[in-house]
Design a protein around this motif. Structure first.
Motif, PDB file in Angstrom:
ATOM      1  N   ILE A 106     -42.115 -42.883  14.873  1.00  0.00           N
ATOM      2  CA  ILE A 106     -41.027 -41.869  15.394  1.00  0.00           C
ATOM      3  C   ILE A 106     -39.986 -42.000  14.991  1.00  0.00           C
ATOM      4  CG2 ILE A 106     -40.857 -40.805  17.642  1.00  0.00           C
ATOM      5  CD1 ILE A 106     -44.041 -42.079  17.891  1.00  0.00           C
ATOM      6  N   VAL A 107     -39.087 -41.641  14.764  1.00  0.00           N
ATOM      7  CA  VAL A 107     -37.851 -41.313  14.607  1.00  0.00           C
ATOM      8  C   VAL A 107     -36.935 -40.358  16.268  1.00  0.00           C
ATOM      9  CG1 VAL A 107     -35.710 -41.123  14.028  1.00  0.00           C
ATOM     10  CG2 VAL A 107     -37.244 -41.459  12.183  1.00  0.00           C
ATOM     11  N   SER A 108     -36.478 -41.626  17.356  1.00  0.00           N
ATOM     12  CA  SER A 108     -36.058 -40.703  18.403  1.00  0.00           C
ATOM     13  C   SER A 108     -34.297 -40.489  18.253  1.00  0.00           C
ATOM     14  CB  SER A 108     -35.752 -41.413  19.287  1.00  0.00           C
ATOM     15  OG  SER A 108     -37.198 -41.845  19.565  1.00  0.00           O
ATOM     16  N   VAL A 135     -38.638 -44.527   5.126  1.00  0.00           N
ATOM     17  CA  VAL A 135     -39.306 -45.425   5.718  1.00  0.00           C
ATOM     18  C   VAL A 135     -41.120 -45.226   5.484  1.00  0.00           C
ATOM     19  CG1 VAL A 135     -41.392 -44.440   7.900  1.00  0.00           C
ATOM     20  CG2 VAL A 135     -38.872 -44.457   8.039  1.00  0.00           C
ATOM     21  N   VAL A 136     -41.094 -44.122   4.269  1.00  0.00           N
ATOM     22  CA  VAL A 136     -42.975 -44.863   3.586  1.00  0.00           C
ATOM     23  C   VAL A 136     -42.110 -45.666   2.022  1.00  0.00           C
ATOM     24  CG1 VAL A 136     -43.975 -43.615   1.720  1.00  0.00           C
ATOM     25  CG2 VAL A 136     -43.669 -42.762   3.920  1.00  0.00           C
ATOM     26  N   LYS A 137     -41.427 -45.977   1.783  1.00  0.00           N
ATOM     27  CA  LYS A 137     -41.243 -47.288   0.924  1.00  0.00           C
ATOM     28  C   LYS A 137     -41.169 -48.055   1.322  1.00  0.00           C
ATOM     29  CE  LYS A 137     -39.711 -48.819  -2.898  1.00  0.00           C
ATOM     30  NZ  LYS A 137     -40.114 -48.802  -4.139  1.00  0.00           N
ATOM     31  N   ASN A 138     -40.415 -48.858   2.918  1.00  0.00           N
ATOM     32  CA  ASN A 138     -40.318 -49.727   3.816  1.00  0.00           C
ATOM     33  C   ASN A 138     -41.295 -50.234   4.154  1.00  0.00           C
ATOM     34  OD1 ASN A 138     -37.822 -51.242   3.529  1.00  0.00           O
ATOM     35  ND2 ASN A 138     -37.710 -48.674   3.290  1.00  0.00           N
ATOM     36  N   PHE A 139     -42.383 -48.215   4.823  1.00  0.00           N
ATOM     37  CA  PHE A 139     -43.520 -49.421   6.350  1.00  0.00           C
ATOM     38  C   PHE A 139     -44.489 -48.354   5.582  1.00  0.00           C
ATOM     39  CE2 PHE A 139     -39.822 -49.399   8.370  1.00  0.00           C
ATOM     40  CZ  PHE A 139     -39.877 -51.087   9.008  1.00  0.00           C
ATOM     41  N   ALA A 141     -47.455 -48.322   5.320  1.00  0.00           N
ATOM     42  CA  ALA A 141     -48.914 -48.005   5.686  1.00  0.00           C
ATOM     43  C   ALA A 141     -48.612 -46.702   6.911  1.00  0.00           C
ATOM     44  CB  ALA A 141     -49.520 -48.803   6.655  1.00  0.00           C
ATOM     45  N   VAL A 142     -47.595 -46.456   6.806  1.00  0.00           N
ATOM     46  CA  VAL A 142     -47.092 -45.155   7.751  1.00  0.00           C
ATOM     47  C   VAL A 142     -47.425 -43.841   7.177  1.00  0.00           C
ATOM     48  CG1 VAL A 142     -44.759 -43.509   8.400  1.00  0.00           C
ATOM     49  CG2 VAL A 142     -45.224 -45.744   9.093  1.00  0.00           C
ATOM     50  N   LYS A 143     -48.228 -42.842   7.759  1.00  0.00           N
ATOM     51  CA  LYS A 143     -48.518 -41.586   6.697  1.00  0.00           C
ATOM     52  C   LYS A 143     -48.455 -40.525   7.486  1.00  0.00           C
ATOM     53  CE  LYS A 143     -52.062 -43.954   5.110  1.00  0.00           C
ATOM     54  NZ  LYS A 143     -51.899 -44.130   3.911  1.00  0.00           N
ATOM     55  N   THR A 144     -47.441 -40.235   8.439  1.00  0.00           N
ATOM     56  CA  THR A 144     -46.835 -39.282   9.197  1.00  0.00           C
ATOM     57  C   THR A 144     -45.536 -39.807   9.423  1.00  0.00           C
ATOM     58  OG1 THR A 144     -47.423 -39.168  10.746  1.00  0.00           O
ATOM     59  CG2 THR A 144     -48.282 -38.068   8.951  1.00  0.00           C
ATOM     60  N   VAL A 145     -44.304 -39.254   9.914  1.00  0.00           N
ATOM     61  CA  VAL A 145     -43.030 -39.252  10.176  1.00  0.00           C
ATOM     62  C   VAL A 145     -42.784 -38.893  11.762  1.00  0.00           C
ATOM     63  CG1 VAL A 145     -40.540 -39.308  10.143  1.00  0.00           C
ATOM     64  CG2 VAL A 145     -42.620 -40.701   8.359  1.00  0.00           C
ATOM     65  N   GLN A 146     -42.539 -37.997  12.340  1.00  0.00           N
ATOM     66  CA  GLN A 146     -42.100 -37.353  13.008  1.00  0.00           C
ATOM     67  C   GLN A 146     -40.646 -37.774  13.538  1.00  0.00           C
ATOM     68  OE1 GLN A 146     -44.265 -34.794  14.723  1.00  0.00           O
ATOM     69  NE2 GLN A 146     -45.912 -35.499  13.422  1.00  0.00           N
ATOM     70  N   TYR A 147     -40.374 -36.020  13.809  1.00  0.00           N
ATOM     71  CA  TYR A 147     -39.102 -36.424  14.910  1.00  0.00           C
ATOM     72  C   TYR A 147     -38.637 -36.375  16.857  1.00  0.00           C
ATOM     73  CZ  TYR A 147     -37.921 -36.046  10.628  1.00  0.00           C
ATOM     74  OH  TYR A 147     -37.439 -36.755   8.821  1.00  0.00           O
TER      75      TYR A 147
END
Length: 159
Positions: A106-108, A135-139, A141-147
């Motif tokens: 989650i990016v705020s 985000v996916v490159k560095n993390f 395990a992350v499946k989704t990115v939310q704003y």
């Protein structure tokens, strides 16, 4: 806290080491030709390991990317052809932080970030594409990115 203060705080908290951070930025020439495969891997100085540090570095150090052909889509200059250009600040000025919750990143941001996040399709592809791919490159395990805008997750986008 301004973007530079966030970066300094991240450094002081030990999120920076001596290598480079891998980020993904758009190549405007490839985008203009095919609009496929336009997000290219490059590096920024420093290794940022926390969610806050990675996003702060991407937003504030984009102009220092090793591959100089790539565009930094997080500056007002990237908005020049849109109606959201007037009075815009760099996207980093609207950044509030980042966190991982389960497999969700989650990016705020404050509301003014919508100038970048909810702009024309092309600007959205450059901005969100770079954020998500980095985000996916560095993390991995992350499946989704939310704003998160002003405390609320945004799922409806124009363009």
């Amino acid at each position: 806290m301004n973007p530079r203060q966030i970066l300094v705080a991240a450094m002081l908290l030990g999120s920076v080491a001596s290598a480079d951070l891998t980020v993904i930025l758009p190549d405007p020439e490839i985008y203009a030709d095919t609009s496929e495969g336009f997000l290219i891997e490059t590096t920024l100085p420093g290794t940022f390991k926390t969610p806050e540090g990675v996003i702060a570095a991407l937003l504030t150090l984009g102009d220092q990317a090793k591959n100089k052909k790539l565009e930094n889509p997080f500056t007002p200059e990237a908005l020049r052809g849109s109606s959201h250009f007037e009075g815009a600040k760099p996207l980093a000025a609207y950044y509030r932080g980042a966190r991982i919750k389960d497999k969700e990143f989650i990016v705020s941001f404050s509301g003014e970030a919508m100038r970048y996040l909810n702009n024309t399709a092309g600007i959205q592809e450059f901005v969100k594409g770079s954020l998500v791919a980095t985000v996916v490159k560095n993390f991995p395990a992350v499946k989704t990115v939310q704003y998160e805008i002003d405390g609320e997750i945004v799922t409806d986008w124009d363009a």
